[in-house]
Design a protein around this motif. Structure first.
Motif, mmCIF file in Angstrom:
data_model
loop_
_atom_site.group_PDB
_atom_site.id
_atom_site.type_symbol
_atom_site.label_atom_id
_atom_site.label_comp_id
_atom_site.label_asym_id
_atom_site.label_seq_id
_atom_site.Cartn_x
_atom_site.Cartn_y
_atom_site.Cartn_z
ATOM 1 N N ILE A 1 0.865 -1.220 0.009
ATOM 2 C CA ILE A 1 0.065 0.095 -0.096
ATOM 3 C C ILE A 1 0.850 1.246 0.176
ATOM 4 C CG2 ILE A 1 -1.720 1.324 1.345
ATOM 5 C CD1 ILE A 1 -2.672 -1.593 2.214
ATOM 6 N N ILE A 2 1.737 1.341 0.997
ATOM 7 C CA ILE A 2 2.930 2.480 0.953
ATOM 8 C C ILE A 2 3.431 2.561 -0.591
ATOM 9 C CG2 ILE A 2 4.840 3.437 2.021
ATOM 10 C CD1 ILE A 2 3.880 2.097 4.745
ATOM 11 N N LEU A 3 4.068 1.617 -1.237
ATOM 12 C CA LEU A 3 4.543 1.456 -2.373
ATOM 13 C C LEU A 3 3.703 1.979 -3.666
ATOM 14 C CD1 LEU A 3 7.128 0.510 -3.932
ATOM 15 C CD2 LEU A 3 6.154 -1.651 -3.850
ATOM 16 N N VAL A 4 2.401 1.519 -3.603
ATOM 17 C CA VAL A 4 1.453 2.292 -4.503
ATOM 18 C C VAL A 4 1.545 3.684 -4.263
ATOM 19 C CG1 VAL A 4 -0.973 2.243 -5.082
ATOM 20 C CG2 VAL A 4 0.342 0.072 -4.694
ATOM 21 N N ILE A 5 1.150 4.173 -3.140
ATOM 22 C CA ILE A 5 1.139 5.505 -2.806
ATOM 23 C C ILE A 5 2.367 6.409 -3.154
ATOM 24 C CG2 ILE A 5 0.988 7.541 -0.879
ATOM 25 C CD1 ILE A 5 -0.749 5.299 0.593
ATOM 26 N N ALA A 6 3.729 5.796 -2.780
ATOM 27 C CA ALA A 6 4.836 6.251 -3.249
ATOM 28 C C ALA A 6 4.962 6.378 -4.913
ATOM 29 C CB ALA A 6 6.206 5.482 -2.782
ATOM 30 N N PHE A 7 4.345 5.236 -5.473
ATOM 31 C CA PHE A 7 4.454 5.399 -7.238
ATOM 32 C C PHE A 7 3.630 6.326 -7.458
ATOM 33 C CE2 PHE A 7 2.163 3.782 -10.926
ATOM 34 C CZ PHE A 7 3.292 3.867 -11.878
ATOM 35 N N ILE A 8 2.348 6.646 -7.014
ATOM 36 C CA ILE A 8 1.611 7.674 -7.406
ATOM 37 C C ILE A 8 2.405 9.088 -7.156
ATOM 38 C CG2 ILE A 8 -0.698 8.900 -6.767
ATOM 39 C CD1 ILE A 8 -1.719 6.174 -6.354
ATOM 40 N N LEU A 9 2.860 9.330 -6.191
ATOM 41 C CA LEU A 9 3.724 10.319 -5.811
ATOM 42 C C LEU A 9 4.694 10.619 -6.716
ATOM 43 C CD1 LEU A 9 3.528 10.783 -1.769
ATOM 44 C CD2 LEU A 9 2.201 12.129 -3.602
ATOM 45 N N ALA A 10 5.420 9.688 -7.089
ATOM 46 C CA ALA A 10 6.407 9.481 -7.897
ATOM 47 C C ALA A 10 6.150 10.044 -9.420
ATOM 48 C CB ALA A 10 7.158 8.401 -8.012
ATOM 49 N N CYS A 11 4.938 9.598 -9.805
ATOM 50 C CA CYS A 11 4.344 10.127 -11.087
ATOM 51 C C CYS A 11 4.009 11.413 -11.102
ATOM 52 C CB CYS A 11 3.093 9.163 -11.513
ATOM 53 S SG CYS A 11 3.723 7.278 -11.888
ATOM 54 N N VAL A 12 3.369 11.844 -10.085
ATOM 55 C CA VAL A 12 2.916 13.293 -9.797
ATOM 56 C C VAL A 12 4.113 14.162 -9.752
ATOM 57 C CG1 VAL A 12 1.894 15.123 -8.432
ATOM 58 C CG2 VAL A 12 0.754 12.905 -8.780
ATOM 59 N N ALA A 13 5.229 13.683 -8.975
ATOM 60 C CA ALA A 13 6.467 14.746 -8.896
ATOM 61 C C ALA A 13 7.336 14.622 -10.135
ATOM 62 C CB ALA A 13 7.362 14.142 -7.731
ATOM 63 N N LEU A 14 7.313 13.417 -10.741
ATOM 64 C CA LEU A 14 8.478 13.546 -11.813
ATOM 65 C C LEU A 14 7.823 13.437 -13.377
ATOM 66 C CD1 LEU A 14 10.898 10.647 -10.689
ATOM 67 C CD2 LEU A 14 11.135 13.084 -10.875
ATOM 68 N N CYS A 15 6.934 13.018 -13.601
ATOM 69 C CA CYS A 15 6.239 12.601 -15.083
ATOM 70 C C CYS A 15 5.013 13.946 -15.139
ATOM 71 C CB CYS A 15 5.465 11.317 -15.069
ATOM 72 S SG CYS A 15 6.422 10.018 -14.873
ATOM 73 N N CYS A 16 4.201 14.456 -14.248
ATOM 74 C CA CYS A 16 3.272 15.560 -14.650
ATOM 75 C C CYS A 16 4.086 16.743 -14.620
ATOM 76 C CB CYS A 16 2.193 15.429 -13.639
ATOM 77 S SG CYS A 16 1.359 14.016 -13.589
ATOM 78 N N THR A 17 4.589 16.984 -13.426
ATOM 79 C CA THR A 17 5.561 18.388 -13.277
ATOM 80 C C THR A 17 6.577 18.065 -12.305
ATOM 81 O OG1 THR A 17 4.333 19.007 -11.259
ATOM 82 C CG2 THR A 17 3.319 19.735 -13.356
ATOM 83 N N LEU A 18 7.843 18.799 -12.584
ATOM 84 C CA LEU A 18 8.835 18.101 -11.767
ATOM 85 C C LEU A 18 8.708 19.158 -10.570
ATOM 86 C CD1 LEU A 18 11.345 17.063 -11.555
ATOM 87 C CD2 LEU A 18 12.471 19.016 -12.448
ATOM 88 N N ASN A 19 8.580 18.204 -9.406
ATOM 89 C CA ASN A 19 8.324 18.911 -8.106
ATOM 90 C C ASN A 19 9.401 17.945 -7.276
ATOM 91 O OD1 ASN A 19 7.434 19.468 -5.569
ATOM 92 N ND2 ASN A 19 5.365 18.926 -5.893
ATOM 93 N N ILE A 20 10.397 18.903 -6.962
ATOM 94 C CA ILE A 20 11.671 18.437 -6.445
ATOM 95 C C ILE A 20 11.307 18.088 -4.758
ATOM 96 C CG2 ILE A 20 14.010 18.930 -5.640
ATOM 97 C CD1 ILE A 20 13.728 18.254 -8.592
ATOM 98 N N SER A 21 10.757 18.937 -4.152
ATOM 99 C CA SER A 21 10.220 18.682 -2.848
ATOM 100 C C SER A 21 9.784 17.557 -2.529
ATOM 101 C CB SER A 21 9.496 20.154 -2.383
ATOM 102 O OG SER A 21 8.167 20.037 -2.909
ATOM 103 N N LEU A 22 8.906 16.684 -3.319
ATOM 104 C CA LEU A 22 8.286 15.544 -2.951
ATOM 105 C C LEU A 22 9.527 14.513 -3.170
ATOM 106 C CD1 LEU A 22 4.819 15.237 -4.638
ATOM 107 C CD2 LEU A 22 5.438 15.255 -2.563
ATOM 108 N N LEU A 23 10.609 14.601 -3.777
ATOM 109 C CA LEU A 23 11.442 13.556 -3.898
ATOM 110 C C LEU A 23 11.936 12.764 -2.507
ATOM 111 C CD1 LEU A 23 13.341 14.500 -7.284
ATOM 112 C CD2 LEU A 23 11.227 13.250 -7.050
ATOM 113 N N PRO A 24 12.367 13.658 -1.600
ATOM 114 C CA PRO A 24 12.953 13.238 -0.239
ATOM 115 C C PRO A 24 11.709 12.374 0.324
ATOM 116 C CG PRO A 24 13.667 15.297 -0.764
ATOM 117 C CD PRO A 24 12.760 15.287 -1.793
ATOM 118 N N VAL A 25 10.466 12.894 0.115
ATOM 119 C CA VAL A 25 9.379 12.449 0.944
ATOM 120 C C VAL A 25 9.198 10.934 0.286
ATOM 121 C CG1 VAL A 25 7.011 12.469 1.156
ATOM 122 C CG2 VAL A 25 8.345 14.450 1.445
ATOM 123 N N ILE A 26 9.205 10.784 -0.974
ATOM 124 C CA ILE A 26 9.085 9.491 -1.590
ATOM 125 C C ILE A 26 10.194 8.858 -1.121
ATOM 126 C CG2 ILE A 26 8.984 8.249 -3.983
ATOM 127 C CD1 ILE A 26 7.781 10.940 -5.042
ATOM 128 N N GLY A 27 11.355 8.847 -1.221
ATOM 129 C CA GLY A 27 12.717 8.208 -0.687
ATOM 130 C C GLY A 27 12.518 7.791 0.613
#
Length: 185
Positions: free
Chosen positions: A83-109
């Motif tokens: 479940i956490i992995l799926v949430i991280a995947f969704i956030l990664a798609c938002v942070a990297l694919c849609c717009t570049l949101n650098i502040s989300l990257l450490p949270v995903i990490g």
């Protein structure tokens, strides 16, 4: 002329793809009806995360492992990790694919580090407790158990990438000039 360099903008698509593979590996490990372990000959005893079966030929007697608290803990930890992995995947798609949101990257990490820790605990509890309570000979941990470890290793690698990518913001956006590691004349 040959040039070898790192194309950081590709990371914007590759890292979420690696997370998708981790999700697929986790689903395979959790949903497998056999393949976590088998006896030495592979003919009389096999088990999954959910149950174990004894028998010969086509006559199998299957019992649920969910009567054991350790098996319930393993199942819960693997599902929570997924479940956490799926949430991280969704956030990664938002942070990297849609717009570049650098502040989300450490949270995903950090989320991926949590997933890795949870799944390592689950993948260690299973063989220790199985051997302690249900051991009847020599066993081999097989393909579905390996998919669980594969998903965990992908999470560890992606966690490292997500923690390091904020340092390369200009490279990710394509604003920095490509630095070549090797050039030939």
């Amino acid at each position: 002329m040959f040039r070898c360099g790192i194309a950081y903008p590709r990371c914007r698509w590759i890292v979420p793809l690696l997370l998708l593979f981790a999700i697929i590996f986790d689903i395979i490990a959790i949903a497998a009806t056999s393949g976590w372990l088998t006896d030495e000959e592979g003919k009389s005893h096999y088990a999954s995360m959910w149950d174990q079966c004894h028998g010969r030929n086509d006559q199998w007697d299957c019992k649920s492992l969910m009567e054991f608290s350790w098996a319930q803990a393993v199942a819960a930890l693997m599902i929570i990790g997924l479940i956490i992995l799926v949430i991280a995947f969704i956030l990664a798609c938002v942070a990297l694919c849609c717009t570049l949101n650098i502040s989300l990257l450490p949270v995903i990490g950090v989320m991926l580090i949590i997933v890795a820790i949870i799944q390592i605990i689950a993948l260690i509890i299973y063989p220790v407790k199985f051997n302690e309570q249900l051991f009847e000979g020599h066993y081999y941990y097989t393909w579905a158990y390996g998919f669980g470890w594969g998903a965990t290793l992908l999470c560890i690698g992606c966690a490292i990438l997500f923690c390091c990518l904020p340092r390369y913001e200009d490279e990710l956006t394509g604003l920095a000039k490509t630095k070549y590691l090797y050039t030939s004349a």
